[in-house]
Design a protein around this motif. Sequence first.
Motif, PDB file in Angstrom:
ATOM      1  N   ALA A 220       0.903  -1.316  -0.010  1.00 27.64           N
ATOM      2  CA  ALA A 220      -0.064  -0.213   0.007  1.00 27.64           C
ATOM      3  C   ALA A 220       0.862   1.036  -0.017  1.00 27.64           C
ATOM      4  O   ALA A 220       0.449   2.103  -0.712  1.00 27.64           O
ATOM      5  N   LEU A 221       1.954   1.105   0.484  1.00 27.74           N
ATOM      6  CA  LEU A 221       3.035   2.477   0.732  1.00 27.74           C
ATOM      7  C   LEU A 221       3.448   2.467  -0.496  1.00 27.74           C
ATOM      8  O   LEU A 221       3.540   3.546  -0.978  1.00 27.74           O
ATOM      9  N   PHE A 222       4.057   1.599  -1.310  1.00 27.96           N
ATOM     10  CA  PHE A 222       4.522   1.539  -2.644  1.00 27.96           C
ATOM     11  C   PHE A 222       3.441   2.403  -3.536  1.00 27.96           C
ATOM     12  O   PHE A 222       3.835   3.142  -4.485  1.00 27.96           O
ATOM     13  N   LEU A 223       2.150   1.894  -3.453  1.00 29.87           N
ATOM     14  CA  LEU A 223       1.174   2.320  -4.377  1.00 29.87           C
ATOM     15  C   LEU A 223       0.791   4.023  -4.114  1.00 29.87           C
ATOM     16  O   LEU A 223       0.091   4.570  -4.774  1.00 29.87           O
ATOM     17  N   SER A 224       1.270   4.146  -2.927  1.00 27.72           N
ATOM     18  CA  SER A 224       0.790   5.652  -2.321  1.00 27.72           C
ATOM     19  C   SER A 224       1.990   6.613  -2.368  1.00 27.72           C
ATOM     20  O   SER A 224       1.865   7.830  -1.997  1.00 27.72           O
ATOM     21  N   THR A 225       3.129   6.318  -2.844  1.00 27.12           N
ATOM     22  CA  THR A 225       4.285   7.385  -2.975  1.00 27.12           C
ATOM     23  C   THR A 225       4.489   7.408  -4.706  1.00 27.12           C
ATOM     24  O   THR A 225       4.103   6.555  -5.398  1.00 27.12           O
ATOM     25  N   ASN A 226       5.537   8.089  -4.776  1.00 24.71           N
ATOM     26  CA  ASN A 226       5.915   8.183  -6.451  1.00 24.71           C
ATOM     27  C   ASN A 226       6.989   7.069  -6.733  1.00 24.71           C
ATOM     28  O   ASN A 226       7.430   7.149  -7.930  1.00 24.71           O
ATOM     29  N   ASP A 227       7.202   6.252  -5.988  1.00 24.26           N
ATOM     30  CA  ASP A 227       7.937   4.739  -6.233  1.00 24.26           C
ATOM     31  C   ASP A 227       7.078   4.116  -7.352  1.00 24.26           C
ATOM     32  O   ASP A 227       7.600   3.375  -8.340  1.00 24.26           O
ATOM     33  N   SER A 228       5.697   4.568  -7.281  1.00 24.70           N
ATOM     34  CA  SER A 228       4.812   3.796  -8.404  1.00 24.70           C
ATOM     35  C   SER A 228       4.218   4.946  -9.337  1.00 24.70           C
ATOM     36  O   SER A 228       3.098   4.605  -9.956  1.00 24.70           O
ATOM     37  N   ALA A 229       4.846   5.977  -9.666  1.00 25.00           N
ATOM     38  CA  ALA A 229       4.455   6.960 -10.170  1.00 25.00           C
ATOM     39  C   ALA A 229       3.785   6.741 -11.771  1.00 25.00           C
ATOM     40  O   ALA A 229       2.723   7.364 -12.065  1.00 25.00           O
ATOM     41  N   PHE A 230       4.443   5.715 -12.556  1.00 19.88           N
ATOM     42  CA  PHE A 230       3.911   5.351 -13.652  1.00 19.88           C
ATOM     43  C   PHE A 230       3.164   4.085 -13.898  1.00 19.88           C
ATOM     44  O   PHE A 230       2.980   3.345 -14.775  1.00 19.88           O
TER      45      PHE A 230
END
Length: 254
Positions: free
Chosen positions: A229-239
């Motif tokens: 959930a953190l990954f999908l809530s940060t710019n680490d998953s921007a694209f």
Amino acid sequence: MRLKDKIAIITGASQGIGAAFAAGFAKEGAKIVIADISDGAKTVKKVADAGSEALFVKTDVSKEPECMAMAKAAYDKFGSIDILINNAAVFANIVLKPFTELSSEEFKKVIEINTSGVFHCIKAVFPYMKEKGGKIVNISSASILEGIPGMPHYVASKGAVMALTRCMARELGDFRINVNTIAPGFTHSEGGDQFDRGKALPLPPLDELQLQGRCIKRPSMPEDLVGLALFLSTNDSAFITGQMIVHDGGLSLH
Ligand SMILES: NC(=O)c1ccc[n+]([C@@H]2O[C@H](COP(=O)([O-])OP(=O)(O)OC[C@H]3O[C@@H](n4cnc5c(N)ncnc54)[C@H](O)[C@@H]3O)[C@@H](O)[C@H]2O)c1
């Protein structure tokens, strides 16, 4: 801290997986809005213990005006809405039974909370996200791949969450809002355990049933879902948008 000064609304965060999200996001610096039909005091304390601040807004996500008021309260308190985790759902109280015994009213009620609730909350936060972008994570369920018997209303409601995610990703991409889905397998939340105990169909405990089919043969706890959930809530998953990530230890591979 990956979410310093970000404001995250987490629906259904008074217990279970949502409460784990609230504590995990708070540790990363986010301020949390708990939108739940049940009292959120325990999670408010968990967030404070993690060094952040939370606001509880009593909200029934099946009621659009309550979702609108919740988003306004969040904005009025914290001045921004950056993240929405659509986690609230009817789950714990669902009793598995043959579909012929399931009334249309029961079916509709589950759809109103689990599917329309997601739609209402996305509509409610959009005015506050549209200028500066944001992240929306919808919690579906791996049961949409497994097709668990005895709960077609729940499984259909969660399948619709995935379909809605894809539409919303298309509609919101131009506003720099990413919309993704997490599909958890059976997880030992308060709701998960209550659901398992209340099964009316003659099925063994869900872990016993599922463990052998998993690649990672251990139970799943609410905290296991926090990193994703953190990954999908940060710019680490921007694209990344319009996607579903299955979190079931590999059960649905076969
Ligand atoms: N635990 C599992 O095995 C599992 C598996 C797949 C998917 N999920 C999904 O994960 C999410 C969290 O589940 P959980 O296991 O933590 O469940 P849970 O029952 O422990 O928590 C659900 C929370 O949602 C709240 N809620 C229920 N109806 C609401 C409404 N109308 N408005 C606002 N809040 C409402 C409840 O009060 C509760 O705090 C749900 O979307 C669930 O469907 C759970």
